[in-house]
Design an enzyme around this catalytic site. Structure first.
Site, short mmCIF file in Angstrom:
data_model
loop_
_atom_site.label_atom_id
_atom_site.label_comp_id
_atom_site.label_asym_id
_atom_site.label_seq_id
_atom_site.Cartn_x
_atom_site.Cartn_y
_atom_site.Cartn_z
N ARG A 11 13.69 51.80 43.96
CA ARG A 11 14.19 52.89 43.11
C ARG A 11 14.56 52.28 41.75
O ARG A 11 15.45 51.42 41.68
CB ARG A 11 15.43 53.52 43.78
N HIS A 67 19.24 57.28 33.88
CA HIS A 67 20.34 56.45 34.39
C HIS A 67 21.10 55.92 33.18
O HIS A 67 21.10 54.74 32.88
CB HIS A 67 19.79 55.33 35.27
N GLU A 118 24.18 59.97 38.91
CA GLU A 118 25.63 60.01 38.74
C GLU A 118 26.07 60.72 37.45
O GLU A 118 26.70 60.10 36.58
CB GLU A 118 26.23 58.60 38.78
N ASN A 167 25.40 58.33 46.32
CA ASN A 167 25.81 56.96 46.02
C ASN A 167 27.24 56.78 46.49
O ASN A 167 28.11 57.60 46.17
CB ASN A 167 25.76 56.69 44.50
N TYR A 224 30.38 53.77 47.25
CA TYR A 224 30.87 52.39 47.21
C TYR A 224 32.22 52.22 47.89
O TYR A 224 32.46 51.22 48.56
CB TYR A 224 30.99 51.93 45.74
O1 IFM Z 1 25.89 49.51 38.48
C1 IFM Z 1 26.27 50.80 38.82
C2 IFM Z 1 25.09 51.73 38.75
O2 IFM Z 1 24.48 51.71 37.52
C3 IFM Z 1 25.53 53.14 39.03
N1 IFM Z 1 26.27 53.22 40.26
C4 IFM Z 1 27.33 52.27 40.46
C5 IFM Z 1 26.84 50.86 40.21
C6 IFM Z 1 27.98 49.86 40.43
O3 IFM Z 1 29.05 50.13 39.58
#
Ligand code: IFM
Length: 481
Positions: free
Chosen positions: A88, A136, A181, A309, A311
Site C-alpha cells: 500500500r 496521504h 486519515e 488504522n 495504533y
Molecule cells: O506515519 C504515520 C502515517 O503517515 C499515518 N498514520 C500514522 C503513522 C504513524 O504515526
C-alpha cells in the site's frame, strides 16, 4: 535476504487466517520518496512546513527521505523476499499535476505518472498486489495558498486528480483509497497546527472536515468512472475511546471525542449524514453552512472497503480543573488543541507499556474497532490499512537490527485481528506500518516505524527481526500468540 536476526517465538496454538487473507506493508509518498523536484514536482504543504524552522524535530525534511523514488526496484525486491502479498503506497499529488490551482487541475506530468506506473509494473512482476492511496497529506502548496482544505475547490480539484490517477493505473490497480486519515489532515493540520499547513483555526478545521469528506465522495465517483472495475476505499484512524469510569461526565467526554474522531467521518461516508450532537457541540465555532444541499449524499458515494488504522487506545475522562490537564493522547499538548469544544476533557496517562511515541499499547482496541464498524455496516469489507509501532532499534556490531518490542506488538495486534475475524468481522487484509523507517512527520527521522531499518547516512536497508517475524507469519498464514 542477507541478514538473519533472532526473533522471539510465540508459545500458543497458531491462529490461522482465512485463505486469501492479504498480508502487506504500507508507506506514504512524502515519508519515503525524496526526489522532491524530480519531473517538475512542485512543493506540497509538507515541503513548505518541513522547511519552516521549528516545525519538524531536528529540522528534518522529506527532501531525500529513503530515496525510494530512485530505489523502488530494490525496495520491491525486498518486499518480494519478505513474501509480502500487497504493498500500500500513496501517490504524491504535486508529482502528478504540478501546476494545479484552485480553479484548474493543470497539465498532467507524464514523468510523475510514469514513476507510479513503473512501480505498479514492478510490483505485479514480483507477484505483489498494489494498493494505491490517492491522498496521504501532501497537498499541493498552491491549493493551500488558495485556502487549502478549508476551501471547497480543493475537494473538486482532488476529484479531478483522482480520476487522472485511476485512469492511468486502473488497468492494473484493483484498489484505490481516496484519503488516508482525514482526521489528521483536518485537526492536526488546521486546528492544533502540529502538521502541515500548521494553521490553528478551529472553524477552518471543521470546514476542512467537510471538504475532506466531500473530496472522498467526489473522488470515489471519479475513480468509479475512470476505473469501473476497481474497488474504492477510505482509510480512517478510528479511536478506541475508553471512558475512565461509567460516570455521566466521563461518558460525555467519550461521546465528544468519539464524535470528533470517529463519527464526523463515519456517519457521512457510511450513512450520508453528520452527527447532530457534534454539530451542536461545535455550534460556537461554526454554523456548518459550508455543507451545501446534496453534499452528504455525494459524500456517501460508492465505498467497497473501509480501511482502519489503529495504533493505540484513547482513554478519556472529564477534566475537573483541579490539577493540570493530562494530554497523554499525544495530540493535545501544544498551545492549540485538535479537540475542539472539549475544554473539560482530558486524556489520562495510563500505566502499562508504551511505544517510542509515548502511545499506550492495547491490542484489544483493534479488535473492538473492527467489530464496531462490522456491526455498523456488516456489508462492508474491512482492511487494517495501518498498524505498527515506533521503537528504538538495537543495531548489533555485526549489522543485525533487533526489535523484539515491535515483534511482540505485531504478534499481539495480529492476534487481535484474528480475534475480530473469528467473531465475524469481514476483515480481508492487514498492512503493517511501515515497510521502511521513514519521515515521521513532525518527529522527522527520530521515530522509527519500519520493519526494515534504513541507515539515513547510507540509505542501506536492513530487515529487522520484525520483518523476518512477519515473513514467517505470512508463510504460515497464521500468528502464534
Ligand atoms: O506515519 C504515520 C502515517 O503517515 C499515518 N498514520 C500514522 C503513522 C504513524 O504515526
Amino acid at each position: 535476504m542477507t541478514t538473519v536476526s533472532p526473533r522471539p517465538a510465540g508459545t500458543g496454538a497458531p491462529l490461522r487466517f482465512p485463505p486469501g487473507f492479504v498480508f502487506g506493508a504500507a508507506t506514504a509518498a512524502y515519508q519515503i520518496e525524496g526526489a522532491v523536484a524530480a519531473g517538475g514536482r512542485t512543493p506540497s504543504i509538507w515541503d513548505v512546513f518541513a522547511h519552516t524552522p521549528g516545525r519538524v524535530a531536528g529540522g528534518d525534511t522529506g527532501d531525500v527521505a529513503d530515496d525510494h523514488y530512485h530505489r523502488f526496484r530494490e525496495d520491491v525486491a525486498l518486499m518480494a523476499e519478505l513474501g509480502l502479498r500487497s504493498y500500500r503506497f500513496s501517490v504524491s499529488w504535486p508529482r502528478i499535476t504540478p501546476g494545479v490551482s484552485a480553479s484548474r487541475l493543470g497539465p498532467v506530468s507524464a514523468e510523475g505518472l510514469a514513476f507510479y506506473s513503473e512501480l505498479v509494473d514492478a510490483l505485479l512482476a514480483a507477484g505483489i498486489t498494489p494498493a494505491v492511496t490517492l491522498y496521504h497529506w501532501d497537498l499541493p502548496q498552491a491549493l493551500e495558498d488558495a485556502g487549502g482544505w478549508a476551501n471547497r475547490a480543493t475537494a473538486e480539484r482532488f476529484a479531478e486528480y483522482a480520476g487522472v490517477v485511476a485512469g492511468a493505473l486502473g488497468d492494473r490497480v484493483g484498489l484505490f483509497t481516496t484519503l488516508n486519515e482525514p482526521w489528521c489532515s483536518a485537526f492536526l493540520g488546521y486546528a492544533s497546527g502540529v502538521h502541515a499547513p500548521g494553521r490553528t483555526e478551529p472553524a477552518g478545521a471543521l470546514a476542512a472536515v467537510h471538504h475532506l469528506n466531500l473530496a472522498h465522495g467526489l473522488g470515489a465517483a471519479a475513480v468509479r468512472r475512470a476505473a469501473p472495475s476497481a474497488r474504492i476505499a477510505l482509510t480512517l484512524n478510528l479511536a478506541w475511546v475508553r471512558p475512565e469510569t461509567d460516570s455521566v461526565l466521563d461518558a460525555d467526554a467519550a461521546r465528544r471525542v468519539d464524535g470528533l474522531q470517529n463519527r464526523l467521518f463515519l456517519d457521512p461516508t457510511l450513512h450520508g449524514r453528520y452527527p447532530a450532537d457534534v454539530l451542536a457541540d461545535t455550534a460556537a465555532v461554526t454554523d456548518w453552512a459550508f455543507i451545501r444541499p446534496g453534499d452528504t449524499e455525494l459524500v456517501r458515494g460508492p465505498l467497497d472497503v473501509l480501511g482502519v488504522n489503529y495504533y493505540s487506545p484513547t482513554p478519556v475522562r472529564h477534566w475537573t480543573r483541579e490539577r493540570p490537564r493530562e494530554t497523554a493522547d499525544g495530540h493535545g499538548d501544544g498551545a492549540a488543541t485538535p479537540w475542539l469544544c472539549c475544554d473539560d476533557v482530558e486524556f489520562p496517562r495510563r500505566s502499562g507499556p508504551r511505544t517510542d511515541m509515548g502511545w499506550g499499547i492495547d491490542p484489544r482496541g483493534l479488535a473492538e474497532l473492527l467489530r464496531r464498524v462490522a456491526a455498523e455496516r456488516p456489508d462492508l469489507e474491512l482492511m487494517v490499512t495501518e498498524n505498527g509501532a515506533a521503537f528504538p532499534d538495537t543495531v548489533t556490531p555485526d549489522g543485525r537490527v533487533l526489535d523484539p518490542d515491535r515483534v511482540a506488538y505485531l504478534r499481539a495486534h495480529l492476534a487481535a485481528v484474528h480475534d475480530a475475524v473469528a467473531s465475524g468481522a469481514r476483515v480481508s487484509a492487514y498492512y503493517v506500518w511501515s515497510l521502511l523507517d521513514n519521515f515521521e512527520w513532525a518527529w522527522g527521522y527520530a521515530k522509527r516505524f519500519g520493519i526494515v531499518h534504513v541507515d539515513y547516512a547510507t540509505l542501506r536497508r536492513t530487515p529487522k527481526s520484525s520483518a523476518l517475524y512477519y515473513a514467517d507469519v505470512i508463510r504460515a498464514g497464521a500468528v502464534t500468540p
